[in-house]
Design a protein around this motif. Structure first.
Motif, PDB file in Angstrom:
ATOM      1  N   ALA A 247      -0.288   1.910   4.570  1.00 56.97           N
ATOM      2  CA  ALA A 247       0.779   1.175   5.157  1.00 56.97           C
ATOM      3  C   ALA A 247       0.832   1.794   6.646  1.00 56.97           C
ATOM      4  O   ALA A 247       1.563   1.038   7.468  1.00 56.97           O
ATOM      5  N   ASP A 248       0.370   3.023   6.893  1.00 58.30           N
ATOM      6  CA  ASP A 248       0.271   3.690   8.103  1.00 58.30           C
ATOM      7  C   ASP A 248      -0.829   4.695   8.295  1.00 58.30           C
ATOM      8  O   ASP A 248      -0.704   6.002   8.086  1.00 58.30           O
TER       9      ASP A 248
ATOM     10  N   GLU B 195      -5.050  -1.076  18.878  1.00 57.68           N
ATOM     11  CA  GLU B 195      -3.910  -1.619  19.265  1.00 57.68           C
ATOM     12  C   GLU B 195      -2.740  -0.944  18.499  1.00 57.68           C
ATOM     13  O   GLU B 195      -1.305  -1.047  18.834  1.00 57.68           O
ATOM     14  N   GLN B 196      -2.639  -0.264  17.384  1.00 60.38           N
ATOM     15  CA  GLN B 196      -1.709   0.311  16.647  1.00 60.38           C
ATOM     16  C   GLN B 196      -1.632   1.883  16.725  1.00 60.38           C
ATOM     17  O   GLN B 196      -0.758   2.512  16.266  1.00 60.38           O
TER      18      GLN B 196
ATOM     19  N   LEU C 146      -8.250   8.149   0.805  1.00 56.02           N
ATOM     20  CA  LEU C 146      -7.197   8.356   1.904  1.00 56.02           C
ATOM     21  C   LEU C 146      -6.763   7.064   2.365  1.00 56.02           C
ATOM     22  O   LEU C 146      -5.433   6.935   2.901  1.00 56.02           O
ATOM     23  N   MET C 147      -7.685   6.245   2.940  1.00 48.96           N
ATOM     24  CA  MET C 147      -7.451   4.837   3.665  1.00 48.96           C
ATOM     25  C   MET C 147      -6.361   4.243   2.831  1.00 48.96           C
ATOM     26  O   MET C 147      -5.477   3.427   3.176  1.00 48.96           O
TER      27      MET C 147
END
Length: 238
Positions: free
Chosen positions: A50-51, A137-138, A44-45
């Protein structure tokens, strides 16, 4: 007057398991996705490289309407059952308080409990993302808030309908049966036409026409609430 009724209603639901239910739904949903990502973490990662936050929210998103419709059904039924089981409608409505205030207080109470559930969903999803190493941070703060709250606004017609049924029917099996059916059917909501309210929670988050869908949810919810209120005002109580 409505606030006095609302204050009394908060006391009535103590020890009834409603707050446990309100917490169980969102935390259970996040735990389920934790298990999903834990078992297939590398795959999954890599798929969502990308997101990763977007991937997590996408996996949570499609289960929210099911949990939301089921939560609305159970919260409304448990709240109404407090009055039905104690046969306290006559005593309650004999007090110097209008039926409109009683009905409005029940609606506001159910809405606030569901808002707490939506907030817990945002928090538990954010915690899960951090545990999975997605990076604070994202973190998409607005999307984390939107995933629960905009779907709740779009599901207000169901809240209004379930509250109406639960308060006016002593047999809760009818209201609960309708709610569970709606919850199960909502799993196939993407295949429905856009005008069907069962599809509105998903459309309110992912579009198209998010603002229009939320507006439609608020408008239809208000109409059903008014119809339910009129019926409640005219109905004889047992």
């Amino acid at each position: 007057m409505m606030f006095r009724a609302l204050s009394a209603d908060w006391l009535k639901i103590r020890g009834k398991g409603i707050w446990f239910l309100a917490a169980l739904g969102p935390i259970g949903l996040a735990a389920m996705q934790g298990l999903n990502f834990g078992l297939r973490y590398d795959y999954l990662m890599k798929s969502y490289a990308a997101d990763p936050w977007g991937g997590l929210l996408e996996n949570v998103l499609f289960y929210v309407p099911i949990a939301l419709f089921l939560g609305i059904t159970l919260v409304c039924s448990l709240m109404a059952n407090v009055e039905h089981q104690l046969s306290s409608w006559k005593q309650l409505l004999a007090l110097p308080i209008s039926r409109t205030a009683v009905f409005s207080a029940k609606f506001v109470q159910a809405f606030l409990i569901l808002c707490v559930s939506c907030l817990l969903l945002s928090i538990s999803t954010a915690v899960l993302g951090i545990i999975l190493g997605m990076g604070a941070e994202q973190m998409p703060y607005m999307d984390l808030l939107r995933i629960g709250f905009v779907q709740l606004f779009a599901a207000l017609p169901m809240l209004a309908f379930q509250l109406w049924m639960s308060l006016t029917l002593k047999n809760q099996g009818i209201a609960v049966g309708i709610g569970i059916t709606a919850s199960v059917v909502s799993m196939f909501a993407l295949q429905f036409p856009d005008w069907m309210p069962l599809k509105w929670p998903l459309l309110a988050y992912m579009g198209p026409g998010e603002v229009k869908v939320i507006g439609a949810g608020l408008l239809l919810g208000a109409v059903i609430t008014c119809v339910g209120l009129i019926h409640f005002n005219r109905k004889d109580v047992d």
